[in-house]
Design an enzyme around this catalytic site. Sequence first.
Site, short mmCIF file in Angstrom:
data_model
loop_
_atom_site.label_atom_id
_atom_site.label_comp_id
_atom_site.label_asym_id
_atom_site.label_seq_id
_atom_site.Cartn_x
_atom_site.Cartn_y
_atom_site.Cartn_z
N ASN A 153 -2.94 -5.68 -12.57
CA ASN A 153 -4.24 -6.30 -12.32
C ASN A 153 -4.60 -7.36 -13.36
O ASN A 153 -5.57 -8.10 -13.18
CB ASN A 153 -5.33 -5.23 -12.22
CG ASN A 153 -5.16 -4.43 -10.94
OD1 ASN A 153 -4.39 -4.83 -10.06
ND2 ASN A 153 -5.83 -3.30 -10.84
N ASP B 71 -9.87 -3.03 4.14
CA ASP B 71 -8.59 -2.40 3.84
C ASP B 71 -8.79 -0.90 3.79
O ASP B 71 -9.79 -0.39 4.28
CB ASP B 71 -7.98 -2.94 2.55
CG ASP B 71 -8.83 -2.63 1.33
OD1 ASP B 71 -9.81 -1.87 1.48
OD2 ASP B 71 -8.51 -3.13 0.26
#
Length: 414
Positions: free
Chosen positions: A19, A113
């Site tokens: 990330n 999602d």
Amino acid sequence: MVSRSGPLNGEVSISGAKNSALKLMAACILAEGTHTLDNVPDIADVALMAGVLEAIGLEVERPAPARMVVRHEGGLQPEAPYELVERMRASTAVLGPLLATVGEARVAMPGGDDFGARPIDMHLSGLESLGATFELSHGDICGTAERLVGAEIALDYPSVGATENLLMAAVRAEGHTTILNAAREPEIADLAAFLNRMGATVLGAGTSRIDIEGVEELRAVSHSVVPDRLEVATFLAALAVSGGELVLRNTRADHIELLIERMGAMGVRISPEGDGLWAMCRGRPHATSLVTLPYPGLATDFLPLLVAVLCVADGTSFATENVFAGRFGYVGELARMGARITVEDHHLVIEGVESLSGAPVRAPDIRAGAALLVAGLCAEGTTEVHGGEHIDRGYEAIHDKLTALGAHVERLET
Ligand code: EPU
């Protein structure tokens, strides 16, 4: 495929944080020249982001393991194609840098999602405060900005992605920007360190107020990605269900203080050692309570891993998910393995059982996939984790790393 394993023992080297790496790659759009990133994990999401950068007109090479070279020679195509954005939401990180350098960005609107709806309204309204305008056309967000001008932006919620997009736009905006209620994750501080090295003036990253003085030009530099605290949590969870003694190299104890405290409550002993952590666990994990919150709170990404541990704890545990309300796709899969979990709104009640039983299960997302692997390590018999491509998105050679510690994990090519 994973089978019940004995205690885990040995040393494992933690990779760079997905990330952070993804956002540092996007930040390369901000300066022409040759950027060198080290400690970049070899994972599917990094390859996807390389595809996004290549579509935009940058060259990406991997000249050595963990090293990435990004060449930016100008002439960018400010467009992130649907095929890539649809597979990885983090592609939206190019929005801020493209608006700041090219004054234009066309990025496919990410859909929902496995965590439910994941809007990017705060990214867009923050960029609007800096002078960008957006319209939705044929499923794409089309942004334009003749010039960006610094502003004070107070986020409704400390969103990681919104903070990063605003940071990357503000470093090239005219004048001063203040982001209030900014996300404080270590990956934000890593991005700010990279931007400062490039010549930006960012103060306060890692706290909830970030001040940025825009500059006209940035230069290409070298930077090493911060270690992946989520991978650390994964190995600690594996240790908690298997027992044993591990040394985790290339970690930052100061990035996981609350995780260390919570794992301590679950019976894992952890101490900083050199550039890493020493950890030991004997016996059954202890039941405890967990609550996810933005950093420095307990990360939402840790929860599936810790819930997998609590499934075999010596009592009843409670867990609350505050960041992504719909992030419980893994609970039904753990239940197939004999876990006793009740879902009440965004809370879980986990009644620890003596043992789980191996079963075919499906990984709905990256961390859930890793949690199912962890559960498989202590389940009787064999657990087949389907949807392994989710695990590959965020973990570098996890089966090799676990196997080297004594776990019985086999990768089946499908
Ligand atoms: N949100 C909004 N509007 C926005 C942005 C966010 O409503 O404009 C909401 C989200 O729907 C969510 C909450 O705010 O409920 C937090 O979202 P945030 O923006 O902080 O998360 P993100 O940037 O989309 C990153 C990580 C996630 C991690 C979260 C929280 C990347 C690529 N992803 O997502 O990591 O769970 O922060 O820490 O950095 C993973 O690595 O497996 C992963 C999912």
